[in-house]
Write a protein that holds these residues in place. Structure first.
Motif, short mmCIF file in Angstrom:
data_model
loop_
_atom_site.label_atom_id
_atom_site.label_comp_id
_atom_site.label_asym_id
_atom_site.label_seq_id
_atom_site.Cartn_x
_atom_site.Cartn_y
_atom_site.Cartn_z
N ALA A 292 3.18 -0.15 -5.03
CA ALA A 292 3.34 0.47 -3.71
C ALA A 292 4.82 0.81 -3.52
CB ALA A 292 2.88 -0.51 -2.63
N SER B 258 -10.59 -1.95 2.09
CA SER B 258 -10.11 -0.56 2.06
C SER B 258 -10.44 0.13 3.38
CB SER B 258 -10.79 0.14 0.89
OG SER B 258 -10.55 1.51 0.96
N HIS C 220 0.80 -1.22 0.00
CA HIS C 220 0.00 0.00 0.00
C HIS C 220 0.83 1.27 0.00
CE1 HIS C 220 -2.89 -2.97 1.29
NE2 HIS C 220 -3.82 -2.16 0.83
N THR C 221 0.28 2.28 -0.66
CA THR C 221 0.81 3.64 -0.55
C THR C 221 -0.41 4.53 -0.59
OG1 THR C 221 2.82 3.01 -1.68
CG2 THR C 221 2.34 5.37 -1.58
N GLU C 222 -0.75 5.08 0.57
CA GLU C 222 -2.00 5.84 0.67
C GLU C 222 -1.81 7.08 1.53
OE1 GLU C 222 -4.60 2.98 2.51
OE2 GLU C 222 -5.11 2.04 0.61
N VAL D 145 -4.26 9.32 3.81
CA VAL D 145 -5.59 9.12 4.37
C VAL D 145 -5.94 10.27 5.31
CG1 VAL D 145 -7.02 7.53 5.73
CG2 VAL D 145 -5.15 6.63 4.35
N ARG E 264 -3.54 7.86 -3.47
CA ARG E 264 -3.02 6.49 -3.41
C ARG E 264 -2.17 6.22 -4.64
NH1 ARG E 264 -8.71 4.17 -3.84
NH2 ARG E 264 -8.11 3.04 -1.96
N THR E 265 -1.43 5.14 -4.61
CA THR E 265 -0.62 4.83 -5.78
C THR E 265 -1.50 4.30 -6.90
OG1 THR E 265 1.26 3.62 -6.68
CG2 THR E 265 -0.04 2.49 -4.98
N ASP F 157 -2.12 11.62 -5.86
CA ASP F 157 -1.79 10.23 -6.19
C ASP F 157 -0.29 10.05 -6.44
OD1 ASP F 157 -4.35 9.44 -5.88
OD2 ASP F 157 -4.84 9.35 -8.02
N ILE G 292 -9.74 8.19 2.01
CA ILE G 292 -8.48 8.09 1.26
C ILE G 292 -8.41 9.26 0.29
CG2 ILE G 292 -7.13 6.67 -0.34
CD1 ILE G 292 -8.30 4.24 1.11
#
Ligand code: KG4
Ligand code: ZN
Length: 393
Positions: free
Chosen positions: A208, A388, A186-188, A190, A203-204, A266, A200
């Motif tokens: 990630a 999610s 993950h890459t988020e 938030v 995000r990517t 993003d 969120i």
């Protein structure tokens, strides 16, 4: 409240036992059994191997955690009916039913108030082992079970402030805050309205961050997991060279900073990985020296993007509080640069021992969920590989 928590979403079999009261947490046991060696030959985590290893290790990890926690116990009789139900729950888990029942019959029941287990996101075969094990324990010991979102675990891991090795407090933070979650899957970015209420905001779009570290490491012939390896090479490049000769060298190995100037929040990391691949293909003879230069440039590029987007997201969310969680925050340079380059924010970063996957963060999340229930937890718990944060159940 005594919480036993279980985490098997990826390649760590982890069980913690926590004594939580108000803001205070006493970590009675924190056991993490890593499978990294088993997965090295595949260059990444292989789901069926992960599932098999979790099934083998859960009972030993539980025994180790219980012997560390030294909880009071009482006698327990397992009826034939419960035994049959347990066999059914564990029937697809590679022989776990036998070792589990042997353990239950040979040991007294420990005084535990709640069991917590990761339900997602992660590798579904791996998640299922932990969930079935938790369901069987909950049934055998007659203790309630709650599901936890792994990414919420990474968020709350940053809130623990240690007084000493085992005692910590859960820090109160200002909301809304921003969480930067960076792991192998993950890459988020938030927006955290409160614990349990997430939006969120970025995000990517492809890989990630941790995945990019792992893939680039592979291109450079370095073992899995790639993050620590790249970071080590990059660090040695920085230490051994004068900054000027270093700058000159890395210039010829320069990499893009994808989406750094885009208007949204993003990310995209697959472009850097592809750029490294082309670069490596053009180098007639790879040397350790060149590997170090590429590692350093790659680490710089990734961190430039992460910091730039995080600053933008703080503005967008209107927050001065930044939480960073996930395996990649073990990266020392990222920690240092965040502190230096985002001075406007109060930054919460987990202790190094809590950056990778662990069950303490799952227990803390369950404790906070119980304190501020979002929805009743009376539903069937299932593995949810792509669960999610913004539809946390
Ligand atoms: O959160 P985590 O333990 O597992 C997942 O939920 O994915 O994160 C693992 C990721 C791996 O991709 C690993 O390469 C990366 O974290 N990682 C690092 C460092 N240590 C671990 N990445 C960059 N620098 C590090 N020092
Ligand atoms: Zn994780």
């Amino acid at each position: 409240m005594i919480i036993l928590s279980i985490e098997t979403s990826c390649d760590e079999t982890a069980i913690s036992i926590l004594d939580c009261e108000n803001q205070n947490v006493n970590i009675l046991a924190h056991t993490v059994h890593t499978q990294i060696e088993m997965h090295k030959e595949y260059g990444g985590v292989f789901p069926t191997v992960a599932k098999r290893e979790h099934a083998l290790n859960l009972v030993p990890v539980l025994i180790q955690s219980l012997s560390q926690a030294k909880l009071p116990t009482s006698q327990l009789e397992i009826t034939k009916e419960v035994e049959e139900k347990i066999k059914k729950i564990l029937e697809r888990e590679n022989g776990l039913a036998q070792t589990f029942l042997k353990f239950i019959k040979e040991n007294e029941k420990p005084e535990i108030d709640l069991i917590a287990v990761t339900e997602g996101p992660g590798l579904e075969p791996a998640l299922w082992v932990g969930i079935c094990f938790a369901k069987a324990l909950s049934l055998a010991w007659n203790i309630p079970l709650v599901p936890v979102n792994h990414m919420e675990g990474h968020i709350v891991s940053a809130l623990l402030l240690h007084k000493n090795k085992s005692e910590a407090t859960i820090q109160e933070i200002e909301f809304p805050s921003l969480a930067l979650l960076i792991s192998g899957g993950h890459t988020e970015l938030v927006k955290v309205n409160k614990i349990g209420d997430y939006e969120i905001v970025g995000r990517t779009r492809d890989d990630a961050v941790g995945e990019a570290f792992d893939k680039v490491a592979r291109l450079l012939g370095l073992p899995y997991p790639g993050g620590p390896e790249i970071s080590r090479l990059a660090q040695s490049a920085r230490e051994n060279d004068s900054p000027i000769s270093y700058q000159l060298k890395t210039k010829s190995y320069s990499l893009p900073r994808p989406m750094i100037h885009s208007d949204d929040l993003d990310f995209s990391f697959s472009g850097i990985k592809t750029a490294v691949r082309y670069m490596v293909e053009k180098i007639p003879e790879m040397t350790d020296e060149i590997k170090k230069c590429i590692a350093k440039e790659f680490e710089d590029a990734v961190i430039d993007v992460l910091i730039s987007k995080t600053k933008k997201a703080l503005d967008f969310v209107g927050s001065n509080t930044l939480i960073v969680g996930g395996g990649v925050i073990a990266n020392k340079l990222l920690r240092e640069r965040l502190e230096k380059e985002v001075p406007e924010a109060k930054i919460y970063i987990p202790d190094t021992y809590l950056t990778g996957d662990n069950a303490t963060m799952i227990g803390i999340s369950a404790f906070l969920q119980k304190k501020t229930p979002i929805e009743p937890q009376n539903r069937e718990i299932r593995a949810q590989g792509s669960l999610s944060l913004d539809k946390i159940l």
